[in-house]
Design a protein around this motif. Structure first.
Motif, PDB file in Angstrom:
ATOM      1  N   PRO A 306      47.356 -26.144  18.888  1.00 12.93           N
ATOM      2  CA  PRO A 306      48.029 -27.135  19.924  1.00 12.93           C
ATOM      3  C   PRO A 306      48.411 -26.379  20.996  1.00 12.93           C
ATOM      4  O   PRO A 306      48.970 -24.943  20.985  1.00 12.93           O
ATOM      5  CB  PRO A 306      49.421 -27.333  19.373  1.00 12.93           C
ATOM      6  CG  PRO A 306      49.144 -26.570  17.498  1.00 12.93           C
ATOM      7  CD  PRO A 306      48.094 -26.326  18.015  1.00 12.93           C
ATOM      8  N   LEU A 307      48.636 -27.045  22.298  1.00 14.88           N
ATOM      9  CA  LEU A 307      49.103 -26.150  24.005  1.00 14.88           C
ATOM     10  C   LEU A 307      51.286 -26.073  23.438  1.00 14.88           C
ATOM     11  O   LEU A 307      51.126 -24.759  23.948  1.00 14.88           O
ATOM     12  CB  LEU A 307      49.116 -27.535  24.509  1.00 14.88           C
ATOM     13  CG  LEU A 307      49.714 -26.802  26.226  1.00 14.88           C
ATOM     14  CD1 LEU A 307      48.806 -25.920  26.722  1.00 14.88           C
ATOM     15  CD2 LEU A 307      49.294 -27.993  27.194  1.00 14.88           C
ATOM     16  N   LYS A 308      51.208 -26.349  23.094  1.00 13.25           N
ATOM     17  CA  LYS A 308      52.824 -26.170  22.799  1.00 13.25           C
ATOM     18  C   LYS A 308      53.030 -25.127  22.164  1.00 13.25           C
ATOM     19  O   LYS A 308      53.924 -23.963  22.256  1.00 13.25           O
ATOM     20  CB  LYS A 308      53.507 -27.474  22.651  1.00 13.25           C
ATOM     21  CG  LYS A 308      53.562 -28.596  22.953  1.00 13.25           C
ATOM     22  CD  LYS A 308      54.878 -28.447  24.481  1.00 13.25           C
ATOM     23  CE  LYS A 308      55.029 -29.639  25.511  1.00 13.25           C
ATOM     24  NZ  LYS A 308      54.784 -28.893  26.987  1.00 13.25           N
ATOM     25  N   GLY A 309      51.737 -24.830  20.944  1.00 17.35           N
ATOM     26  CA  GLY A 309      52.118 -24.034  20.270  1.00 17.35           C
ATOM     27  C   GLY A 309      51.835 -22.215  20.981  1.00 17.35           C
ATOM     28  O   GLY A 309      52.286 -20.984  21.152  1.00 17.35           O
ATOM     29  N   HIS A 310      51.216 -22.084  22.095  1.00 15.36           N
ATOM     30  CA  HIS A 310      50.616 -21.440  22.693  1.00 15.36           C
ATOM     31  C   HIS A 310      52.197 -21.246  23.938  1.00 15.36           C
ATOM     32  O   HIS A 310      52.293 -19.241  24.315  1.00 15.36           O
ATOM     33  CB  HIS A 310      49.758 -21.370  23.426  1.00 15.36           C
ATOM     34  CG  HIS A 310      48.775 -20.828  22.478  1.00 15.36           C
ATOM     35  ND1 HIS A 310      47.748 -20.028  22.031  1.00 15.36           N
ATOM     36  CD2 HIS A 310      47.420 -22.216  22.301  1.00 15.36           C
ATOM     37  CE1 HIS A 310      46.849 -19.946  21.213  1.00 15.36           C
ATOM     38  NE2 HIS A 310      46.642 -21.469  21.601  1.00 15.36           N
ATOM     39  N   GLN A 311      52.260 -21.952  24.259  1.00 11.35           N
ATOM     40  CA  GLN A 311      53.820 -21.750  25.278  1.00 11.35           C
ATOM     41  C   GLN A 311      55.081 -21.270  24.544  1.00 11.35           C
ATOM     42  O   GLN A 311      55.468 -20.296  24.954  1.00 11.35           O
ATOM     43  CB  GLN A 311      54.109 -23.082  25.629  1.00 11.35           C
ATOM     44  CG  GLN A 311      52.839 -24.031  26.391  1.00 11.35           C
ATOM     45  CD  GLN A 311      52.566 -25.184  26.888  1.00 11.35           C
ATOM     46  OE1 GLN A 311      53.438 -26.476  26.828  1.00 11.35           O
ATOM     47  NE2 GLN A 311      51.702 -25.790  28.302  1.00 11.35           N
ATOM     48  N   VAL A 312      54.705 -22.398  23.244  1.00 13.65           N
ATOM     49  CA  VAL A 312      56.400 -21.240  22.156  1.00 13.65           C
ATOM     50  C   VAL A 312      56.140 -20.334  21.998  1.00 13.65           C
ATOM     51  O   VAL A 312      56.944 -19.760  22.387  1.00 13.65           O
ATOM     52  CB  VAL A 312      56.507 -22.109  21.356  1.00 13.65           C
ATOM     53  CG1 VAL A 312      57.374 -21.290  20.510  1.00 13.65           C
ATOM     54  CG2 VAL A 312      56.719 -24.014  21.618  1.00 13.65           C
ATOM     55  N   ALA A 313      54.819 -18.759  21.838  1.00 10.51           N
ATOM     56  CA  ALA A 313      54.624 -18.277  22.002  1.00 10.51           C
ATOM     57  C   ALA A 313      54.536 -17.139  23.513  1.00 10.51           C
ATOM     58  O   ALA A 313      55.400 -16.747  23.350  1.00 10.51           O
ATOM     59  CB  ALA A 313      53.366 -18.143  21.654  1.00 10.51           C
ATOM     60  N   LEU A 314      54.514 -17.351  24.494  1.00 12.67           N
ATOM     61  CA  LEU A 314      55.035 -17.530  25.333  1.00 12.67           C
ATOM     62  C   LEU A 314      56.228 -16.930  25.636  1.00 12.67           C
ATOM     63  O   LEU A 314      56.775 -16.535  26.079  1.00 12.67           O
ATOM     64  CB  LEU A 314      54.320 -18.158  26.776  1.00 12.67           C
ATOM     65  CG  LEU A 314      52.591 -17.926  26.722  1.00 12.67           C
ATOM     66  CD1 LEU A 314      51.595 -18.590  27.687  1.00 12.67           C
ATOM     67  CD2 LEU A 314      52.598 -16.506  26.933  1.00 12.67           C
ATOM     68  N   GLY A 315      57.256 -18.268  25.278  1.00 14.40           N
ATOM     69  CA  GLY A 315      58.545 -18.492  25.556  1.00 14.40           C
ATOM     70  C   GLY A 315      59.040 -17.391  25.102  1.00 14.40           C
ATOM     71  O   GLY A 315      59.883 -16.513  25.845  1.00 14.40           O
ATOM     72  N   GLU A 316      58.428 -17.291  23.839  1.00 11.48           N
ATOM     73  CA  GLU A 316      59.348 -16.217  22.987  1.00 11.48           C
ATOM     74  C   GLU A 316      59.404 -14.477  23.036  1.00 11.48           C
ATOM     75  O   GLU A 316      59.792 -13.911  23.105  1.00 11.48           O
ATOM     76  CB  GLU A 316      59.251 -16.776  21.467  1.00 11.48           C
ATOM     77  CG  GLU A 316      59.709 -17.510  20.741  1.00 11.48           C
ATOM     78  CD  GLU A 316      59.116 -18.460  19.402  1.00 11.48           C
ATOM     79  OE1 GLU A 316      59.569 -19.184  18.896  1.00 11.48           O
ATOM     80  OE2 GLU A 316      58.128 -17.161  18.685  1.00 11.48           O
ATOM     81  N   LEU A 317      57.855 -14.362  23.514  1.00 10.52           N
ATOM     82  CA  LEU A 317      57.959 -13.326  23.980  1.00 10.52           C
ATOM     83  C   LEU A 317      58.611 -11.901  25.002  1.00 10.52           C
ATOM     84  O   LEU A 317      58.622 -11.796  24.683  1.00 10.52           O
ATOM     85  CB  LEU A 317      55.730 -13.153  24.076  1.00 10.52           C
ATOM     86  CG  LEU A 317      55.033 -13.359  22.840  1.00 10.52           C
ATOM     87  CD1 LEU A 317      54.062 -13.553  23.331  1.00 10.52           C
ATOM     88  CD2 LEU A 317      54.993 -11.929  22.330  1.00 10.52           C
ATOM     89  N   ALA A 318      58.665 -13.534  26.455  1.00  7.89           N
ATOM     90  CA  ALA A 318      59.287 -13.499  27.592  1.00  7.89           C
ATOM     91  C   ALA A 318      60.826 -12.719  26.816  1.00  7.89           C
ATOM     92  O   ALA A 318      61.135 -12.218  27.408  1.00  7.89           O
ATOM     93  CB  ALA A 318      58.523 -14.507  28.245  1.00  7.89           C
TER      94      ALA A 318
END
Lengths: 326, 379
Positions: A306-318
Motif C-alpha cells: 500500500p502507498l500509505k505504508g511507504h508514506q508512513v515509513a517516510l514520515g517516521e524516518l524523517a
C-alpha cells in the motif's frame, strides 16, 4: 555530482530499447497474453545476452554491473510490457548477490543461467510464479527467501505475466539490501510502463481530431498529459536515486526504496489511468493496447504494497532523523 | 551516474557552511519593512566583502566563477543557515547576468559593481495589469525625443521598487511592429519625477510588491540594453536567469518548513496517528522528489548547457508542495494556526502566490505540453 545515466548505461538502454521494439511488439505481447504463456524464445535470448545476471558479480557468471543497470533494463522491459519471466529471476539474483546467504553462489549461478526461475513480490501474490524454484517475498518490513516453495498460480487481470501464491519451502530471512532491491526493481518497471503509456497517449492526442483540430490542442487534454509527464519524471527521479543508493550508498536504501516505491505507485496508477482516459472510448476497448499497461501497472503497484505504508515509513524516518539531529 | 559531490564541490560547501556559521545575520526584524530591507542589505554587504554576493558571476566582475552546481550549493547553504536572500537579489540574479550578456563595456563598467555591493538596488519592470502570462503584449510606451526616450505606462508586481535605484524596464518602442519585435529593454533611473511607486498590499496584508506609475520618465539613449527593438530577446535572458539558483533556495526553505511541521507533530504526539504520519510522509516524498528532480536539472544544465525536460517541472512541484504543506499544517494544528500573527497563517496565505508568481502553473503546463511533449499549440 552527475545525476544522469553514464554513456555505458545509455548504451545499454538504447540497445535494450531497440531489441525489444523489434522482438516484443504489442502483437506478440497480445498473443502471449491471450494464450497466457511467456515468450520463451525472447526469454532465452535475454538470458544468452546476460541480462539476468547484469547486477551479479562476474565470479558468479554475472555482468558485474549494478542496480542502476538492472533498473535500465527493467524500465525497457516495462516499456515493452514484455511477456518474459525476467523480473523474478533477475531481481532475485540481484538481491542474493547483495546478501551473504548465497556466498557460494549456487543459487546465483542457476538464476543467471536461466536454469532456475524465481518469483518476487508478496507471499499472497508473487510475479513470475510459473515454474519458480525460488521466491523472494516481502513480508511486512522484511524480505524472505523461499527455496523450492509451493507455487499456486493465480490468473490475474494482467495476463502478460504469471502470478502465484507462494508458501512453504525452506525459508530464510533476508536483509534490507534484498528488500530494497525488490522495491526498486518494481519501481523501475513502472517507470517504463508509465513512459510507454505517456508516449502512446501523446501520439494518439496529436493524431485524433475532433472539432476539426487534434484533441491534444485542448488544454483539458494537454494539461492532463503534462500531469502524466510530471508523475513519470517524479518516479524516475526517485527510482534512479534509489538504484544509485543501492549500488553506492547502502545505508540510504531503506528510505530511498520507500521513496521510489511511493513515487512509482502514484505514477503507475495515475499515468496509466490517464492514458485510458486520454484515448477516450477506444482506450476502453480490448483492441487498443493501453489496457495491458494499466493492468501491468495495477499488479506492480499492488506488489509494492500500500502507498500509505511507504508514506508512513517516510514520515517516521524523517521524524527519527530530526530527533537524532537535535 | 554519481550523486556524490566532487571534492571541489564538497570543499566549497564546507567553506560556505563555516562562513555562514561565523556570520550570523542577527534577529530578523519582523514588523518593519524598511528595517527588514536594511537587514538584508547589510547582510549582502558582508557577503560582498568576502566575495560571496554573487558566486556565479565571473571573477572579473567580482564573482567566484562558480559552476551551476556550486551556485546551487550556495543557495542551499544560504537557505539552510537561515540567512536572508541578499537585498539586491534581482540585481544579482537577473540584471547582472543580463547586462553581462547584452551590455556594452561602458554599461558593464557602470552597473555591475554597485549591484554586487548592494549600493544600487534593482527592480524588474516587466508585468503590467494587462500583460501577465502574455508578457509580449505589454503596452508601456517608449517614444524617442532627441537623444532620449520618454516612457509612459504602468507596471505591476515590482518587488523592492521603493528601494531601487534602477529598473529593468521593457517597453513598446515600435507599436507598428509585430508584438515581439516592437519592444526595447531599458535601464531606467527610478529617482525621477516621472516614476511613482505605490505599494501593492497583498493578501497577507503586507506590501511585498509595488505598482509603478510611469508618466513621461526620461531614459537617455545610452541606457538601452541590447539594442532598439531587441527587447524581447534581452527579456528572455532575464527570465531564463530567474529560476535557476533560486529554485534551490526555495527548495531548502520548503525543507525547513516541513522539518518544523514534522518536529511539531512529533512533539505533540500527533505523528503516532497513522493518518498524520502518512500525510507527513507524502509531503516528505514530494519534497524529496523536488530535490532530486532539481538535481537532475542541474546535471542537464552542466552537461548540455540547458536544463532538460525536468527543468520545467521544479517550479510547478515546489508551488504545489508548499501549498499542500501549509494547508496540512493548518489542518494538523487546528484553528489557532489561523490566528493573526501565527507564522503558519502567513505561510498559508503567502503560498497562494507561489503558483502565480514567476509563471502560473497553467502557463507552466502549457510550456511542458508544447515545448517538452510536442503537443500542438493550446487553445
Amino acid at each position: 555530482m552527475d545525476f544522469d545515466l553514464s554513456d555505458q548505461q545509455k548504451e545499454i538502454k538504447s540497445v535494450a530499447h531497440d531489441l525489444l521494439t523489434e522482438r516484443s511488439t504489442f502483437a506478440k505481447v497480445r498473443a502471449c497474453a491471450e494464450e497466457r504463456r511467456y515468450d520463451e524464445q525472447l526469454w532465452r535470448e535475454l538470458v544468452e545476452l546476460g541480462w539476468t545476471g547484469i547486477a551479479v558479480g562476474e565470479e558468479h557468471g554475472g555482468g558485474g554491473l549494478g542496480m542502476v543497470e538492472l533498473a535500465v533494463l527493467l524500465e525497457e522491459l516495462g516499456y515493452a510490457c514484455a511477456a518474459v519471466p525476467f523480473l523474478g529471476s533477475a531481481v532475485s539474483a540481484a538481491a542474493l548477490a547483495a546478501e551473504t546467504i548465497d556466498a557460494g553462489g549456487e543459487l546465483l549461478a542457476t538464476l543467471v543461467s536461466g536454469e532456475r526461475r524465481a518469483a518476487v513480490g508478496l507471499p499472497s501474490m508473487a510475479a513470475d510464479g510459473a515454474g519458480a524454484g525460488l521466491a523472494i517475498v516481502i513480508d511486512g518490513g522484511r524480505a524472505l527467501l523461499m527455496r523450492e516453495p509451493q507455487v499456486e498460480e493465480v490468473a490475474t487481470v494482467d495476463p502478460t505475466r504469471s502470478y502465484a501464491r507462494v508458501s512453504g519451502g525452506a525459508q530464510s530471512a533476508l536483509g534490507a539490501a534484498a528488500r530494497g532491491r525488490v522495491l526498486i526493481a518494481l519501481a523501475a518497471e513502472l517507470v517504463g510502463v508509465c513512459q510507454r503509456a505517456l508516449d502512446m497517449t501523446l501520439a494518439y492526442v496529436k493524431e485524433r481530431r475532433q472539432f476539426d483540430v487534434p484533441v491534444g490542442s485542448f488544454q483539458a487534454v494537454s494539461h492532463r498529459c503534462a500531469e502524466m509527464f510530471r508523475f513519470t519524471e517524479s518516479a524516475r527521479s526517485a527510482t534512479y536515486y534509489a538504484a544509485w543508493a543501492a549500488d553506492a550508498a547502502e545505508e540510504a536504501i531503506a528510505e530511498a526504496s520507500a521513496l521510489a516505491a511511493a513515487a512509482a505507485i502514484e505514477a503507475g496508477r495515475e499515468v496509466t489511468a490517464g492514458a485510458i482516459q486520454m484515448h477516450g472510448g477506444i482506450g476502453f476497448t480490448w483492441e487498443a493496447d493501453v489496457h495491458w499497461l494499466y493492468k501491468r501497472a495495477q499488479l506492480d503497484c499492488a506488489l509494492l504494497g500500500p502507498l500509505k505504508g511507504h508514506q508512513v515509513a517516510l514520515g517516521e524516518l524523517a521524524a527519527q532523523r530530526l530527533a537524532a539531529a537535535r | 551516474m554519481d550523486l556524490t559531490f566532487t571534492e571541489r564541490e564538497q570543499a566549497f560547501r564546507e567553506e560556505l557552511r563555516e562562513w555562514f556559521a561565523r556570520n550570523d545575520p542577527g534577529q530578523e526584524p519582523e514588523s518593519d519593512e524598511d528595517l527588514h530591507f536594511k537587514w538584508r542589505r547589510d547582510f549582502q554587504a558582508r557577503l560582498a566583502a568576502d566575495g560571496l554576493a554573487a558566486v556565479h558571476w565571473p571573477p572579473e566582475y567580482g564573482g567566484r566563477g562558480a559552476s551551476v552546481t556550486e551556485s546551487a550549493i550556495f543557495f542551499e547553504e544560504l537557505g539552510r543557515s537561515g540567512a536572508p536572500l541578499p537585498a539586491n537579489v534581482l540585481g544579482l540574479l537577473l540584471a547582472g547576468p543580463t547586462i553581462m550578456l547584452w551590455g556594452s563595456d561602458r554599461q558593464k563598467e557602470r552597473y555591475l559593481a554597485p549591484i554586487l555591493s548592494g549600493e544600487e538596488i534593482w527592480c524588474q519592470g516587466f508585468s503590467e495589469p494587462d500583460a501577465g502570462s502574455d508578457l509580449a503584449s505589454l503596452k508601456t510606451r517608449a517614444v524617442k525625443e532627441g537623444g532620449e526616450w520618454v516612457i509612459s505606462g504602468q507596471k505591476v508586481w515590482t518587488s523592492g521598487a521603493q528601494y531601487s535605484k534602477w529598473c529593468m524596464l521593457v517597453a513598446r518602442s515600435d507599436p507598428s511592429a509585430p508584438k515581439h519585435r516592437g519592444l526595447t529593454y531599458f535601464l531606467m533611473d527610478m529617482e525621477q519625477d516621472g516614476v511613482q511607486v505605490r505599494p501593492l498590499r497583498q493578501i497577507t496584508g503586507s506590501p511585498e510588491f509595488n505598482e509603478l506609475f510611469i508618466d513621461g520618465a526620461r531614459v537617455p539613449a545610452e541606457n538601452v540594453l541590447g539594442g532598439e527593438g531587441n527587447g524581447w530577446k534581452v527579456a528572455l535572458t532575464t527570465l531564463m536567469n530567474e529560476r535557476a539558483g533560486l529554485a534551490f533556495f526555495l527548495q531548502v526553505r520548503l525543507r525547513q518548513l516541513l522539518d518544523r511541521l514534522i518536529a511539531q507533530a512529533a512533539a505533540s504526539g500527533a505523528i503516532e496517528q497513522p493518518l498524520v504520519a502518512a500525510r507527513l510522509g507524502e509531503l516528505q516524498m514530494r519534497a524529496e522528489i523536488l530535490r532530486l528532480t532539481a538535481y537532475r536539472g542541474l546535471t542537464a544544465t552542466e552537461k548540455y548547457g540547458q536544463p532538460g525536460p525536468e527543468g520545467s517541472l521544479t517550479k510547478w512541484m515546489w508551488s504545489q508542495t508548499n501549498q499542500e504543506l501549509t494547508q496540512f499544517a493548518v489542518d494538523l494544528i487546528g484553528p489557532e494556526a489561523l490566528a493573526e500573527g501565527n507564522p503558519w497563517a502567513y505561510e498559508l496565505l503567502r503560498a497562494r502566490g507561489n503558483s502565480i508568481e514567476g509563471g502560473t502553473t497553467e502557463v507552466l503546463k502549457n510550456i511542458v505540453a508544447e515545448r517538452v511533449l510536442g503537443l500542438p499549440k493550446s487553445r
